[in-house]
Design a protein around this motif. Structure first.
Motif, short mmCIF file in Angstrom:
data_model
loop_
_atom_site.label_atom_id
_atom_site.label_comp_id
_atom_site.label_asym_id
_atom_site.label_seq_id
_atom_site.Cartn_x
_atom_site.Cartn_y
_atom_site.Cartn_z
N LEU A 30 0.84 -1.20 0.00
CA LEU A 30 0.00 0.00 0.00
C LEU A 30 0.88 1.25 0.00
CD1 LEU A 30 -2.83 1.39 0.37
CD2 LEU A 30 -2.42 1.24 2.83
N ILE A 31 1.86 1.29 0.89
CA ILE A 31 2.77 2.44 0.98
C ILE A 31 3.52 2.64 -0.34
CG2 ILE A 31 4.89 3.29 2.09
CD1 ILE A 31 3.84 1.93 4.71
N ARG A 32 3.97 1.54 -0.96
CA ARG A 32 4.70 1.63 -2.23
C ARG A 32 3.83 2.30 -3.31
NH1 ARG A 32 5.43 -0.72 -7.06
NH2 ARG A 32 3.67 -2.13 -6.81
N ARG A 33 2.58 1.87 -3.42
CA ARG A 33 1.68 2.44 -4.44
C ARG A 33 1.37 3.91 -4.15
NH1 ARG A 33 -2.73 -2.41 -5.78
NH2 ARG A 33 -1.19 -4.09 -5.80
N LEU A 34 1.16 4.23 -2.88
CA LEU A 34 0.82 5.61 -2.52
C LEU A 34 2.01 6.54 -2.73
CD1 LEU A 34 -1.28 4.90 0.70
CD2 LEU A 34 -2.15 5.62 -1.53
N LYS A 35 3.21 6.08 -2.40
CA LYS A 35 4.40 6.92 -2.60
C LYS A 35 4.65 7.16 -4.09
CE LYS A 35 6.85 6.51 1.74
NZ LYS A 35 8.02 6.06 2.49
N ARG A 36 4.35 6.17 -4.92
CA ARG A 36 4.49 6.36 -6.37
C ARG A 36 3.51 7.42 -6.86
NH1 ARG A 36 4.31 0.86 -9.63
NH2 ARG A 36 4.60 2.30 -11.35
N ALA A 37 2.29 7.38 -6.32
CA ALA A 37 1.27 8.38 -6.70
C ALA A 37 1.71 9.78 -6.24
CB ALA A 37 -0.08 8.02 -6.11
N GLN A 38 2.29 9.87 -5.04
CA GLN A 38 2.79 11.16 -4.55
C GLN A 38 3.93 11.66 -5.44
OE1 GLN A 38 3.82 10.18 -0.47
NE2 GLN A 38 1.95 11.12 0.32
N PHE A 39 4.80 10.75 -5.84
CA PHE A 39 5.92 11.09 -6.71
C PHE A 39 5.42 11.64 -8.04
CE2 PHE A 39 9.40 9.98 -9.70
CZ PHE A 39 10.42 10.70 -9.10
N ALA A 40 4.26 11.12 -8.49
CA ALA A 40 3.64 11.58 -9.74
C ALA A 40 2.83 12.86 -9.52
CB ALA A 40 2.76 10.48 -10.32
N ARG A 41 2.99 13.46 -8.33
CA ARG A 41 2.33 14.72 -7.96
C ARG A 41 0.81 14.61 -7.94
NH1 ARG A 41 7.00 16.58 -10.57
NH2 ARG A 41 8.24 17.97 -9.24
N GLN A 42 0.31 13.44 -7.61
CA GLN A 42 -1.14 13.30 -7.44
C GLN A 42 -1.50 13.64 -6.00
OE1 GLN A 42 -1.18 9.19 -8.90
NE2 GLN A 42 -2.53 9.88 -10.52
#
Length: 197
Positions: A30-42
């Motif tokens: 879950l953390i991995r997916r959410l951090k990727r989304a944050q990295f994509a500026r979502q």
């Protein structure tokens, strides 16, 4: 996945469920997916039930101490109000919420949000847990992660409670639970039933 489908998948709301036993890496994924989304500026919002404050009041924390900032909530309806501006909504320990979580996740996905839910799919007796079965049924994507059976080394999908207690909800760690495969879990349950008799 072709480029056109990837664009469609990102643009439209959908539900992803990450499920499995304790110590299987659900929160880590879950953390991995959410951090990727944050990295994509979502715009990412993360929620967990107020019941789960084992590691931190304010963070979603995996067993190996990876974490992401979260907000504890008492009821799923609160998530609808709080996450109104979010593009991606993460929910950890979803099994501790009641069945209203299913409708809340559906409404958010229908509104175009990416909803990522993580939780135990079975309780300590091997019974489907809380809203998780219904969430798995309505999700576009279900990822079942596994721990390793501490008794035989096979893939484990059951969370066996080592300590006595019949309550379904008992927050625990390595001292209270162990991940087991089906065979070892059934042997452990049978041994427990013989002790009780």
């Amino acid at each position: 996945m072709n480029h056109y489908f990837q664009q469609e998948y990102i643009r439209h709301g959908h539900i992803e469920v990450i499920c499995g036993s304790m110590f299987s890496g659900k929160t880590e994924e879950l953390i991995r997916r959410l951090k990727r989304a944050q990295f994509a500026r979502q715009n990412v919002e993360i929620y967990k039930p107020t019941i789960d404050t084992r590691y931190s009041e304010e963070n979603v924390v995996s067993h190996d101490s990876n974490y992401i900032k979260s907000m504890p909530v008492d009821a799923p309806e609160s998530i609808l109000l709080l996450a109104s501006d979010a593009e991606v909504v993460g929910i950890d320990e979803a099994q501790f919420f009641d069945e209203t979580l299913v409708d809340v996740c559906k409404k958010m996905a229908d509104a175009g949000k990416r909803v990522i839910v993580a939780g135990l799919d079975m309780d300590f007796l091997g019974t489907p847990f809380g809203p998780m079965p219904a969430l798995m049924a309505i999700a576009e994507d279900v990822t079942k992660v596994h721990a390793i059976c501490v008794r035989c080394g096979n893939l484990a999908q059951f969370s066996h409670r080592i300590v006595k207690g019949e309550k379904q909800v008992m927050l625990g760690e390595k001292d209270e639970y162990e991940p087991l495969c089906r065979d070892c879990f059934n042997k452990a349950l049978n041994a427990h039933h013989h002790e009780v008799e």
